[in-house]
Design a protein around this motif. Sequence first.
Motif, PDB file in Angstrom:
ATOM      1  N   TYR A 173      21.667  30.797  46.351  1.00 32.26           N
ATOM      2  CA  TYR A 173      22.696  31.641  46.972  1.00 32.26           C
ATOM      3  C   TYR A 173      22.351  31.957  48.424  1.00 32.26           C
ATOM      4  CZ  TYR A 173      26.049  35.426  47.584  1.00 32.26           C
ATOM      5  OH  TYR A 173      27.071  36.215  48.034  1.00 32.26           O
ATOM      6  N   ALA A 174      21.087  31.985  48.772  1.00 26.43           N
ATOM      7  CA  ALA A 174      20.670  32.291  50.151  1.00 26.43           C
ATOM      8  C   ALA A 174      21.246  31.285  51.140  1.00 26.43           C
ATOM      9  CB  ALA A 174      19.151  32.308  50.253  1.00 26.43           C
ATOM     10  N   GLN A 175      21.512  30.067  50.697  1.00 24.75           N
ATOM     11  CA  GLN A 175      22.088  29.054  51.584  1.00 24.75           C
ATOM     12  C   GLN A 175      23.521  29.403  51.967  1.00 24.75           C
ATOM     13  OE1 GLN A 175      21.562  25.510  49.294  1.00 24.75           O
ATOM     14  NE2 GLN A 175      19.338  25.557  49.508  1.00 24.75           N
ATOM     15  N   ALA A 176      24.194  30.228  51.146  1.00 26.50           N
ATOM     16  CA  ALA A 176      25.573  30.635  51.431  1.00 26.50           C
ATOM     17  C   ALA A 176      25.637  31.823  52.389  1.00 26.50           C
ATOM     18  CB  ALA A 176      26.292  30.989  50.130  1.00 26.50           C
ATOM     19  N   GLY A 177      24.524  32.489  52.623  1.00 32.54           N
ATOM     20  CA  GLY A 177      24.503  33.622  53.539  1.00 32.54           C
ATOM     21  C   GLY A 177      23.873  34.850  52.922  1.00 32.54           C
ATOM     22  N   VAL A 178      23.824  35.907  53.722  1.00 31.55           N
ATOM     23  CA  VAL A 178      23.212  37.167  53.298  1.00 31.55           C
ATOM     24  C   VAL A 178      24.189  37.909  52.388  1.00 31.55           C
ATOM     25  CG1 VAL A 178      22.301  39.370  54.144  1.00 31.55           C
ATOM     26  CG2 VAL A 178      21.941  37.278  55.452  1.00 31.55           C
ATOM     27  N   PRO A 179      23.709  38.479  51.277  1.00 34.15           N
ATOM     28  CA  PRO A 179      24.620  39.208  50.396  1.00 34.15           C
ATOM     29  C   PRO A 179      25.176  40.458  51.083  1.00 34.15           C
ATOM     30  CG  PRO A 179      22.335  39.536  49.707  1.00 34.15           C
ATOM     31  CD  PRO A 179      22.326  38.514  50.800  1.00 34.15           C
ATOM     32  N   LYS A 180      26.501  40.634  50.925  1.00 35.56           N
ATOM     33  CA  LYS A 180      27.153  41.827  51.476  1.00 35.56           C
ATOM     34  C   LYS A 180      27.680  42.634  50.292  1.00 35.56           C
ATOM     35  CE  LYS A 180      28.445  39.765  55.887  1.00 35.56           C
ATOM     36  NZ  LYS A 180      27.309  38.939  55.921  1.00 35.56           N
ATOM     37  N   GLY A 181      27.314  43.912  50.231  1.00 32.09           N
ATOM     38  CA  GLY A 181      27.675  44.733  49.082  1.00 32.09           C
ATOM     39  C   GLY A 181      26.746  44.436  47.914  1.00 32.09           C
ATOM     40  N   ARG A 182      27.294  44.517  46.701  1.00 29.77           N
ATOM     41  CA  ARG A 182      26.507  44.216  45.502  1.00 29.77           C
ATOM     42  C   ARG A 182      26.975  42.872  44.946  1.00 29.77           C
ATOM     43  NH1 ARG A 182      23.196  47.638  43.448  1.00 29.77           N
ATOM     44  NH2 ARG A 182      23.175  49.795  44.050  1.00 29.77           N
ATOM     45  N   VAL A 183      26.010  41.966  44.826  1.00 29.49           N
ATOM     46  CA  VAL A 183      26.311  40.625  44.339  1.00 29.49           C
ATOM     47  C   VAL A 183      25.490  40.382  43.070  1.00 29.49           C
ATOM     48  CG1 VAL A 183      26.238  38.165  44.881  1.00 29.49           C
ATOM     49  CG2 VAL A 183      26.707  39.824  46.700  1.00 29.49           C
ATOM     50  N   TYR A 184      26.180  39.941  42.007  1.00 25.74           N
ATOM     51  CA  TYR A 184      25.517  39.628  40.746  1.00 25.74           C
ATOM     52  C   TYR A 184      25.743  38.143  40.483  1.00 25.74           C
ATOM     53  CZ  TYR A 184      25.480  44.660  40.243  1.00 25.74           C
ATOM     54  OH  TYR A 184      25.281  46.002  40.447  1.00 25.74           O
ATOM     55  N   LEU A 185      24.649  37.401  40.403  1.00 27.07           N
ATOM     56  CA  LEU A 185      24.711  35.955  40.220  1.00 27.07           C
ATOM     57  C   LEU A 185      24.315  35.597  38.795  1.00 27.07           C
ATOM     58  CD1 LEU A 185      22.743  35.013  43.441  1.00 27.07           C
ATOM     59  CD2 LEU A 185      25.216  34.930  43.166  1.00 27.07           C
ATOM     60  N   TYR A 186      25.111  34.743  38.178  1.00 23.93           N
ATOM     61  CA  TYR A 186      24.802  34.231  36.843  1.00 23.93           C
ATOM     62  C   TYR A 186      25.044  32.744  36.851  1.00 23.93           C
ATOM     63  CZ  TYR A 186      25.038  39.171  35.695  1.00 23.93           C
ATOM     64  OH  TYR A 186      24.824  40.520  35.679  1.00 23.93           O
ATOM     65  N   SER A 187      24.551  32.056  35.867  1.00 25.96           N
ATOM     66  CA  SER A 187      24.720  30.607  35.830  1.00 25.96           C
ATOM     67  C   SER A 187      26.203  30.236  35.677  1.00 25.96           C
ATOM     68  CB  SER A 187      23.901  30.001  34.692  1.00 25.96           C
ATOM     69  OG  SER A 187      24.267  30.583  33.464  1.00 25.96           O
ATOM     70  N   TRP A 188      27.039  31.151  35.153  1.00 27.50           N
ATOM     71  CA  TRP A 188      28.462  30.867  34.944  1.00 27.50           C
ATOM     72  C   TRP A 188      29.358  31.409  36.048  1.00 27.50           C
ATOM     73  CZ3 TRP A 188      25.617  34.235  31.948  1.00 27.50           C
ATOM     74  CH2 TRP A 188      25.925  35.585  32.057  1.00 27.50           C
ATOM     75  N   GLY A 189      28.782  32.182  37.016  1.00 23.35           N
ATOM     76  CA  GLY A 189      29.626  32.679  38.090  1.00 23.35           C
ATOM     77  C   GLY A 189      28.976  33.774  38.903  1.00 23.35           C
ATOM     78  N   VAL A 190      29.792  34.323  39.828  1.00 23.76           N
ATOM     79  CA  VAL A 190      29.326  35.358  40.761  1.00 23.76           C
ATOM     80  C   VAL A 190      30.264  36.541  40.668  1.00 23.76           C
ATOM     81  CG1 VAL A 190      28.909  35.895  43.182  1.00 23.76           C
ATOM     82  CG2 VAL A 190      28.435  33.606  42.333  1.00 23.76           C
ATOM     83  N   SER A 191      29.688  37.746  40.669  1.00 25.78           N
ATOM     84  CA  SER A 191      30.470  38.979  40.707  1.00 25.78           C
ATOM     85  C   SER A 191      30.063  39.741  41.966  1.00 25.78           C
ATOM     86  CB  SER A 191      30.169  39.807  39.463  1.00 25.78           C
ATOM     87  OG  SER A 191      30.756  41.090  39.581  1.00 25.78           O
ATOM     88  N   VAL A 192      31.095  40.139  42.769  1.00 24.88           N
ATOM     89  CA  VAL A 192      30.822  40.861  44.030  1.00 24.88           C
ATOM     90  C   VAL A 192      31.558  42.186  43.985  1.00 24.88           C
ATOM     91  CG1 VAL A 192      31.058  40.785  46.546  1.00 24.88           C
ATOM     92  CG2 VAL A 192      30.642  38.676  45.268  1.00 24.88           C
ATOM     93  N   SER A 193      30.863  43.260  44.372  1.00 23.23           N
ATOM     94  CA  SER A 193      31.502  44.570  44.518  1.00 23.23           C
ATOM     95  C   SER A 193      31.043  45.191  45.824  1.00 23.23           C
ATOM     96  CB  SER A 193      31.172  45.465  43.325  1.00 23.23           C
ATOM     97  OG  SER A 193      29.793  45.728  43.282  1.00 23.23           O
ATOM     98  N   PRO A 194      31.909  45.964  46.475  1.00 19.96           N
ATOM     99  CA  PRO A 194      31.544  46.542  47.779  1.00 19.96           C
ATOM    100  C   PRO A 194      30.417  47.538  47.721  1.00 19.96           C
ATOM    101  CG  PRO A 194      33.804  47.138  47.149  1.00 19.96           C
ATOM    102  CD  PRO A 194      33.237  46.312  46.049  1.00 19.96           C
TER     103      PRO A 194
END
Length: 194
Positions: A173-194
């Motif tokens: 995920y670091a290759q996509a950029g710095v996380p903004k807000g709260r980011v939850y990464l799982y093998s099946w997807g990504v959840s982002v909240s401010p």
Amino acid sequence: MWGMRLLLALLLAATIYVASLVLFPVEHIVVMGNQHLKTEEILARTQLYAGEPWLWIRSDRLQGLRRDPWVAEARLEKPRVGEVRLILREREPFLPLADGNALATDGTVLPGGAPMAKGPRVEGEGPLPVQDLLALARAYPEATRLRYTPAGFWVETPQGVAFAPEAQLLVRYAQAGVPKGRVYLYSWGVSVSP
């Protein structure tokens, strides 16, 4: 006749040995490359002192020093008669740990190294996942804190926090950029909240 020759050979060998102890003493010892370890401590561990027989100083004196976690490499040189040079390369503290120690860039735990470590602060529960923490710190150079538990890893940056159950998800995920807000990464997807 053979007994006399043997006696003369032994007498000659003893004379050469005694002469080597007296004629070529260590006059000057130079220690190079030490930043954390003190010169006096290094000399005490290697048992090197001025006045010792220069000819009989060998690199096996470095064994105790090489066992020190701060020492990455140690070399002994004798550039000229009477001079001994100890050349060290110390490990660099990279990640400060909560117990006051630090992880070096090669993953070695350095006792008392936390105040000198420049990387993000490390906190966690359970066994220390050394390689994962090093990979995360390299992937997120702007991180301020890395946390680990049996549930996963957190990377905190000034812009946000990212969580993943596996460190490799965060590294990718670091290759996509710095996380903004709260980011939850799982093998099946990504959840982002401010």
